[in-house]
Motif scaffolding. Structure first.
Motif, mmCIF file in Angstrom:
data_model
loop_
_atom_site.group_PDB
_atom_site.id
_atom_site.type_symbol
_atom_site.label_atom_id
_atom_site.label_comp_id
_atom_site.label_asym_id
_atom_site.label_seq_id
_atom_site.Cartn_x
_atom_site.Cartn_y
_atom_site.Cartn_z
ATOM 1 N N MET A 6 7.420 20.310 -13.187
ATOM 2 C CA MET A 6 8.170 20.133 -14.627
ATOM 3 C C MET A 6 7.612 20.908 -15.549
ATOM 4 N N GLY A 7 6.483 21.629 -15.270
ATOM 5 C CA GLY A 7 5.987 22.656 -16.299
ATOM 6 C C GLY A 7 4.639 21.757 -16.722
ATOM 7 N N GLY A 8 3.796 22.460 -17.486
ATOM 8 C CA GLY A 8 2.711 21.617 -18.127
ATOM 9 C C GLY A 8 1.802 20.938 -17.089
ATOM 10 N N GLY A 9 1.872 21.143 -15.749
ATOM 11 C CA GLY A 9 1.193 20.537 -14.816
ATOM 12 C C GLY A 9 1.735 19.115 -14.244
ATOM 13 N N ALA A 10 2.755 18.784 -14.879
ATOM 14 C CA ALA A 10 3.340 17.607 -14.394
ATOM 15 C C ALA A 10 4.496 17.943 -13.358
ATOM 16 N N ARG A 11 4.769 16.963 -12.390
ATOM 17 C CA ARG A 11 5.711 16.918 -11.362
ATOM 18 C C ARG A 11 6.676 15.977 -11.410
ATOM 19 N N TRP A 12 7.981 16.351 -11.137
ATOM 20 C CA TRP A 12 8.885 14.913 -10.873
ATOM 21 C C TRP A 12 8.482 14.739 -9.151
ATOM 22 N N LEU A 13 7.831 13.689 -8.933
ATOM 23 C CA LEU A 13 7.208 13.532 -7.833
ATOM 24 C C LEU A 13 7.547 12.098 -7.325
ATOM 25 N N THR A 14 8.539 11.894 -6.260
ATOM 26 C CA THR A 14 8.921 10.733 -5.815
ATOM 27 C C THR A 14 8.746 10.417 -4.541
ATOM 28 N N VAL A 15 8.550 9.260 -3.892
ATOM 29 C CA VAL A 15 8.062 9.012 -2.446
ATOM 30 C C VAL A 15 9.045 7.817 -2.080
ATOM 31 N N VAL A 16 9.478 7.790 -0.775
ATOM 32 C CA VAL A 16 10.300 6.664 -0.339
ATOM 33 C C VAL A 16 9.772 6.186 0.957
ATOM 34 N N SER A 17 10.180 4.849 1.179
ATOM 35 C CA SER A 17 9.767 4.298 2.555
ATOM 36 C C SER A 17 10.740 5.175 3.796
ATOM 37 N N PRO A 18 9.795 5.304 4.634
ATOM 38 C CA PRO A 18 10.426 6.055 5.766
ATOM 39 C C PRO A 18 11.630 5.237 6.581
#
Length: 133
Positions: free
Chosen positions: A34-46
């Motif tokens: 997302m720029g500036g060192g930030a991320r749109w980082l999501t996790v989910v249950s397998p």
């Protein structure tokens, strides 16, 4: 209406990604710069990869730290995850070096334990007793 996304604030997104995937067993769903060192980082249950996503959100907003400090001081988990067997999951996570602030405790029809996610949060895991037949 349904819950599609929820978040936990984390001190370090990469450290959080490793903990939530390598230790807790979630899978990365989205990882977008997302720029500036930030991320749109999501996790989910397998177990439900198209289900609710957990956003590992940067904790830079000034309100986050006092909020998390107050929750931690009172031993209040920021989130709860369901597991099939709290005792087995507790043993598995202890073997991986996870620190718990509360070992498994039966609370009526639910057994819970509380762990430190290494990223600034307490997380509760819980198993509900089977419904009577």
């Amino acid at each position: 209406m349904r819950i599609d996304l929820t978040s936990v604030f984390v001190d370090d997104q990469e450290k959080a990604r490793r903990f939530y995937t390598d230790v807790l067993g979630f899978r990365t769903k989205h990882d977008v710069d997302m720029g500036g060192g930030a991320r749109w980082l999501t996790v989910v249950s397998p177990e439900n990869p198209k289900g609710t996503e957990l956003l590992l959100e940067p904790s830079g907003h000034p309100a986050v730290q006092p909020y998390r400090d107050a929750l931690r001081a009172d031993g209040i988990p920021l989130a709860q995850f369901a597991v099939d067997d709290v005792h087995a999951e507790y043993a598995r996570l202890i073997a991986l070096g996870v620190e718990f602030t509360q070992p498994p405790v039966e609370m009526g029809p639910v057994t819970t334990a509380v762990l430190d996610d290494t990223c600034g949060n307490l997380i509760q895991i819980a198993t509900a007793a089977p419904e009577p037949a």
